[in-house]
Scaffold this motif. Structure first.
Motif, PDB file in Angstrom:
ATOM      1  N   GLU A 151       5.356  -0.220   3.302  1.00 42.22           N
ATOM      2  CA  GLU A 151       5.627   0.567   2.103  1.00 42.22           C
ATOM      3  C   GLU A 151       6.867   1.441   2.251  1.00 42.22           C
ATOM      4  OE1 GLU A 151       2.050   2.755   1.442  1.00 42.22           O
ATOM      5  OE2 GLU A 151       1.104   1.129   0.315  1.00 42.22           O
ATOM      6  N   ALA A 152       7.338   1.607   3.490  1.00 47.98           N
ATOM      7  CA  ALA A 152       8.458   2.518   3.739  1.00 47.98           C
ATOM      8  C   ALA A 152       9.810   1.930   3.343  1.00 47.98           C
ATOM      9  CB  ALA A 152       8.486   2.935   5.202  1.00 47.98           C
ATOM     10  N   GLY A 153       9.821   0.644   2.953  1.00 48.94           N
ATOM     11  CA  GLY A 153      11.062   0.076   2.463  1.00 48.94           C
ATOM     12  C   GLY A 153      11.751  -0.896   3.389  1.00 48.94           C
ATOM     13  N   VAL A 154      11.040  -1.445   4.379  1.00 51.14           N
ATOM     14  CA  VAL A 154      11.668  -2.435   5.249  1.00 51.14           C
ATOM     15  C   VAL A 154      12.009  -3.677   4.438  1.00 51.14           C
ATOM     16  CG1 VAL A 154      10.468  -1.610   7.312  1.00 51.14           C
ATOM     17  CG2 VAL A 154       9.447  -3.438   5.938  1.00 51.14           C
ATOM     18  N   THR A 192       2.988 -10.955   1.735  1.00 53.92           N
ATOM     19  CA  THR A 192       2.651 -10.781   0.319  1.00 53.92           C
ATOM     20  C   THR A 192       2.576  -9.307  -0.034  1.00 53.92           C
ATOM     21  OG1 THR A 192       1.434 -12.868   0.275  1.00 53.92           O
ATOM     22  CG2 THR A 192       0.927 -11.282  -1.456  1.00 53.92           C
ATOM     23  N   TYR A 193       1.998  -8.516   0.856  1.00 56.56           N
ATOM     24  CA  TYR A 193       1.905  -7.078   0.586  1.00 56.56           C
ATOM     25  C   TYR A 193       3.295  -6.448   0.488  1.00 56.56           C
ATOM     26  CZ  TYR A 193       0.372  -2.287   0.572  1.00 56.56           C
ATOM     27  OH  TYR A 193       0.162  -0.981   0.204  1.00 56.56           O
ATOM     28  N   LEU A 194       4.203  -6.872   1.349  1.00 59.74           N
ATOM     29  CA  LEU A 194       5.575  -6.361   1.295  1.00 59.74           C
ATOM     30  C   LEU A 194       6.218  -6.709  -0.046  1.00 59.74           C
ATOM     31  CD1 LEU A 194       8.139  -5.122   2.507  1.00 59.74           C
ATOM     32  CD2 LEU A 194       8.608  -7.345   3.575  1.00 59.74           C
ATOM     33  N   ARG A 195       6.019  -7.924  -0.498  1.00 59.02           N
ATOM     34  CA  ARG A 195       6.585  -8.351  -1.787  1.00 59.02           C
ATOM     35  C   ARG A 195       6.060  -7.485  -2.934  1.00 59.02           C
ATOM     36  NH1 ARG A 195       5.601 -14.306  -4.537  1.00 59.02           N
ATOM     37  NH2 ARG A 195       7.596 -14.468  -5.634  1.00 59.02           N
ATOM     38  N   ILE A 196       4.755  -7.233  -2.918  1.00 70.08           N
ATOM     39  CA  ILE A 196       4.142  -6.453  -3.994  1.00 70.08           C
ATOM     40  C   ILE A 196       4.549  -4.990  -3.920  1.00 70.08           C
ATOM     41  CG2 ILE A 196       1.908  -5.588  -4.823  1.00 70.08           C
ATOM     42  CD1 ILE A 196       0.793  -8.407  -4.142  1.00 70.08           C
ATOM     43  N   SER A 197       4.568  -4.412  -2.735  1.00 63.90           N
ATOM     44  CA  SER A 197       4.940  -3.000  -2.622  1.00 63.90           C
ATOM     45  C   SER A 197       6.399  -2.781  -3.003  1.00 63.90           C
ATOM     46  CB  SER A 197       4.669  -2.476  -1.204  1.00 63.90           C
ATOM     47  OG  SER A 197       5.460  -3.141  -0.248  1.00 63.90           O
ATOM     48  N   ARG A 198       7.256  -3.757  -2.725  1.00 60.47           N
ATOM     49  CA  ARG A 198       8.662  -3.642  -3.126  1.00 60.47           C
ATOM     50  C   ARG A 198       8.787  -3.667  -4.650  1.00 60.47           C
ATOM     51  NH1 ARG A 198      11.607  -7.331   0.394  1.00 60.47           N
ATOM     52  NH2 ARG A 198      10.451  -8.917  -0.760  1.00 60.47           N
ATOM     53  N   PHE A 199       7.984  -4.518  -5.299  1.00 58.55           N
ATOM     54  CA  PHE A 199       8.025  -4.550  -6.762  1.00 58.55           C
ATOM     55  C   PHE A 199       7.470  -3.252  -7.347  1.00 58.55           C
ATOM     56  CE2 PHE A 199       6.521  -5.660 -11.024  1.00 58.55           C
ATOM     57  CZ  PHE A 199       7.722  -6.104 -11.554  1.00 58.55           C
ATOM     58  N   GLN A 200       6.427  -2.715  -6.755  1.00 58.44           N
ATOM     59  CA  GLN A 200       5.910  -1.414  -7.179  1.00 58.44           C
ATOM     60  C   GLN A 200       7.011  -0.353  -7.112  1.00 58.44           C
ATOM     61  OE1 GLN A 200       2.541  -1.174  -4.340  1.00 58.44           O
ATOM     62  NE2 GLN A 200       1.385  -0.566  -6.150  1.00 58.44           N
ATOM     63  N   ARG A 201       7.812  -0.423  -6.054  1.00 60.25           N
ATOM     64  CA  ARG A 201       8.901   0.545  -5.903  1.00 60.25           C
ATOM     65  C   ARG A 201       9.892   0.398  -7.059  1.00 60.25           C
ATOM     66  NH1 ARG A 201      10.879  -1.200  -1.263  1.00 60.25           N
ATOM     67  NH2 ARG A 201       8.972  -0.486  -0.266  1.00 60.25           N
ATOM     68  N   ALA A 202      10.185  -0.832  -7.439  1.00 61.13           N
ATOM     69  CA  ALA A 202      11.101  -1.059  -8.556  1.00 61.13           C
ATOM     70  C   ALA A 202      10.535  -0.486  -9.847  1.00 61.13           C
ATOM     71  CB  ALA A 202      11.377  -2.556  -8.708  1.00 61.13           C
ATOM     72  N   VAL A 203       9.234  -0.662 -10.085  1.00 67.00           N
ATOM     73  CA  VAL A 203       8.610  -0.136 -11.293  1.00 67.00           C
ATOM     74  C   VAL A 203       8.696   1.389 -11.316  1.00 67.00           C
ATOM     75  CG1 VAL A 203       6.428   0.103 -12.535  1.00 67.00           C
ATOM     76  CG2 VAL A 203       7.098  -2.107 -11.596  1.00 67.00           C
ATOM     77  N   ALA A 204       8.430   2.019 -10.173  1.00 68.33           N
ATOM     78  CA  ALA A 204       8.489   3.476 -10.113  1.00 68.33           C
ATOM     79  C   ALA A 204       9.904   3.995 -10.341  1.00 68.33           C
ATOM     80  CB  ALA A 204       7.972   3.955  -8.760  1.00 68.33           C
ATOM     81  N   LEU A 205      10.908   3.251  -9.881  1.00 68.48           N
ATOM     82  CA  LEU A 205      12.300   3.683 -10.006  1.00 68.48           C
ATOM     83  C   LEU A 205      12.904   3.361 -11.366  1.00 68.48           C
ATOM     84  CD1 LEU A 205      13.635   2.555  -6.505  1.00 68.48           C
ATOM     85  CD2 LEU A 205      13.419   4.920  -7.297  1.00 68.48           C
ATOM     86  N   ALA A 206      12.337   2.386 -12.072  1.00 69.29           N
ATOM     87  CA  ALA A 206      12.947   1.876 -13.303  1.00 69.29           C
ATOM     88  C   ALA A 206      13.289   2.950 -14.333  1.00 69.29           C
ATOM     89  CB  ALA A 206      12.050   0.808 -13.921  1.00 69.29           C
TER      90      ALA A 206
END
Length: 269
Positions: free
Chosen positions: A137-140, A201-215
């Protein structure tokens, strides 16, 4: 209407938040790595960890309430491995019996109270799984980066890529790397059982969550992709289509979905 609040103090070790929701029409639910306990509209169910979007349809005027579990903690509370719930909506009666489910459905018991009643004998979190979740979740950019950072403890690394890193770093013997791989495979099994799917898969989903929060705060898809940690805009586009069923321009436009704004977070039901 969607209202989200911090979990009560007693639940904060297992719950990310509690929420209430009422919707006049279908609501797009996109993957967020979490499992929810949901009550309302005459039913009680567990929404497992998703790998693709689904549509929540309720009776007009119905109000749902729920507990959203922290990634990796639902399995212990619910008493079933998270991967058995993946992409499923499971009636709570199948997991906890009809008595508790009926009390929840009739409003005699709230989701918060139901979860609180399960905490007395709850095992502690798996520290290695929890650390890997935090690093992802830290952005790797890749799972291997998280694994390499955890390399000081052989049990707490990811299979395959991390083993190659060990060999490249000068492992004394092939047997040493193979021994590490056994621990890595064991951790992967624990991760899948706790979270519902593997670290990639978790990395893929958490990265997309980050995009939603930043949008809401980032202008333009290229800038959003960079800010969220994607390789480029095309990378964001591929994941958006796979996880939401929409192109980024439609999904992040706001009017096309109800779960983009910060007040309507992912998986609002």
């Amino acid at each position: 209407m969607y209202e989200e609040a911090a979990a009560p103090a007693a639940l904060r070790g297992v719950a990310r938040c509690v929420w209430r929701s009422a919707s006049e029409g279908p609501k797009r639910i996109v993957p967020d790595g979490c499992v929810d306990l949901v009550a309302g509209d005459g039913g009680v169910f567990v929404a497992g960890p998703d790998t693709a979007a689904w549509s929540s349809v309720t009776t007009p005027g119905a109000v749902l309430s729920g507990v959203r579990f922290r990634p990796g903690r639902a399995a212990a509370v619910l008493g079933v491995a998270a991967d058995e719930l993946r992409d499923q909506r499971v009636p709570l009666a199948e997991l906890w019996g009809r008595s508790v489910a009926e009390r929840l459905a009739e409003g005699e018991l709230s989701p918060v109270e139901a979860v609180a009643g399960r905490l007395a004998d709850l095992p502690p979190p798996d520290s290695a799984v929890a650390e890997l979740i935090a690093r992802l979740e830290a952005g790797v950019a890749r799972v291997g980066e998280a694994a390499a950072a955890m390399g000081a403890r052989p049990e707490a690394v990811w299979v395959g890529e991390a083993t190659s890193l060990r060999l490249e770093a000068g492992a004394a013997r092939v047997a040493e790397a193979e021994s590490a791989a056994v621990s890595e495979r064991r951790l992967r099994r624990r991760f899948v059982q706790a979270v519902g799917y593997g670290p990639a898969t978790y990395l893929r989903i958490s990265r997309f969550q980050r995009a939603v929060a930043l949008a809401p705060r980032v202008a333009g898809l290229a800038a959003l992709a960079a800010a969220a940690g994607y390789a480029d805009q095309a990378h964001l586009s591929r994941d958006c289509r796979a996880l939401t069923g929409l192109t980024p321009r439609r999904y992040f436009r706001g009017s096309s979905t109800v779960d983009v704004a910060e007040r309507d977070r992912l998986r609002s039901a």
